[in-house]
Design an enzyme around this catalytic site. Structure first.
Site: not given
Length: 372
Positions: A50, A219, A210, A213, A151, A203, A133
């Site tokens: 991270e 969405c 799409c 997804c 994020d 995405c 975060y």
């Protein structure tokens, strides 16, 4: 259309099912299949990944992560490392304050927590270099606690899922509230990674896929036809341009003169070439008096807040030139260009290519029968 708030757990279950079949294989990750078998992530590897991933891509981080974990497989090993060795391995990843805080954090975890990372968000926030975060990511992914991980990928997914047209960064609080409502108590670590994977692979910033997804139907941005334009971002101010000088001095035996930069500031703690300040009109500042020659060409590099243009000057390092508190004489066998931060390595590359060209030209000129 059904309100997305009606059953957030249904949305969470949908993406977890998708993640079980499409999770990316990453060197620091425990797959959903292995996690279901009871294999737990190593908090050290999650933390390290991270920190490395801040402002950087997965593709850029993988090799660094492999080298770090091979050389320092535990937080205790990293805590015992020499600062210069860690900074050298970090060279090229940028944002060098992260490397300095990496060492500080490793030493605090080793000395004050017996080498075990704390579990909760609040306790993680007390460690050097760990912000909201990163604390949420470690707590969620390493310890499977229901923290909201937000994020850039998750921000984009939330902005599109809920069709939020308010621009970033101002919309971050709203996006975090929406992301928190979807974070389940069941498998929160896998869920956090699932949403990040969704943003990274489907995405995506441009041309989102799409049609495949798992959140295609609910969405709102897909329905409204706005997915490709979201999230909106507040226009950035143009970056100023600064200039500077760097001085490359090499002895006849191959020794180099390097400079250890101050701990604070850009490239803090890194080895680099002696140089001037970086400003609109920098004054020359050679490390010693000599017949410094302009190498020709320029080094150009972009930092977060400004563009930099460096003039590269070269000379021969006197054989008896002594090191100083700030300047180090590095033997040819100990010099590794890869230990230099990117901007300094660009100056070396310019020198190296110029040296090669001079040798080629000289060899052509000295070849019998070639017109002079």
């Amino acid at each position: 259309m059904r309100d997305l708030k009606d059953d957030p757990l249904e949305l969470s279950d949908q993406i977890l099912t998708w993640y079980d079949n499409h999770a990316r294989a990453l060197p620091w990750r425990i797959s959903p299949k292995d996690r279901a078998l009871g294999i737990q992530p190593d908090p050290y590897r999650i933390w390290l990944s991270e920190v490395m991933l801040q402002q950087t891509t997965v593709a850029a981080v993988k090799d660094y992560f492999h080298r770090f974990t091979q050389r320092w497989p535990t937080v205790q090993k990293l805590a015992a490392a020499e600062d210069g060795d860690v900074m050298g391995e970090w060279a090229g990843l940028g944002y060098y304050a992260r490397a300095r805080n990496l060492l500080k954090c490793a030493r605090v975890v080793t000395d004050e927590y017996a080498g075990v990372f704390p579990t909760t968000h609040d306790s993680l926030l007390k460690l050097p270099g760990i912000g909201p975060y990163t604390a949420a990511a470690i707590s969620s992914i390493a310890y499977d606690l229901p923290e909201t991980v937000l994020d850039g990928n998750v921000e984009r997914v939330m902005a599109r899922l809920y069709n939020i047209d308010a621009p970033l960064p101002g919309s971050k609080p709203q996006l975090k509230i929406l992301a928190a409502a979807l974070t389940p108590n069941r498998r929160p670590g896998d869920y956090a990674q699932a949403v990040m994977d969704l943003g990274a692979t489907i995405c995506s910033p441009k041309s989102p896929a799409c049609g495949i997804c798992p959140w295609r139907d609910p969405c709102l941005a897909r329905t409204a036809g706005t997915a490709q334009s979201l999230p909106q971002k507040t226009p950035k101010k143009p970056k100023p341009t600064r200039r500077g000088h760097v001085y490359l001095a090499r002895a006849s035996n191959g020794d180099w003169l390097l400079e250890r930069r101050p701990d604070k500031g850009l490239l803090g703690g890194m080895l680099g070439w002696p140089g001037s300040e970086w400003s609109e009109d920098p004054a020359p500042n050679p490390p010693f008096a000599s017949d410094w020659r302009d190498l020709g060409g320029e080094v150009r590099h972009t930092f977060t807040h400004f563009h930099l243009i460096l003039q590269v000057l070269v000379t021969e390092l006197p054989t008896q030139y002594p090191p100083t508190e700030r300047h180090l004489r590095v033997a040819a066998d100990d010099f590794r260009p890869s230990d230099l931060p990117t901007v300094m390595r660009k100056a070396f590359d310019l020198w190296h290519s110029s040296s090669i060209q001079r040798r080629i030209s000289r060899s052509h000129t000295d070849t019998p029968g070639v017109a002079r």
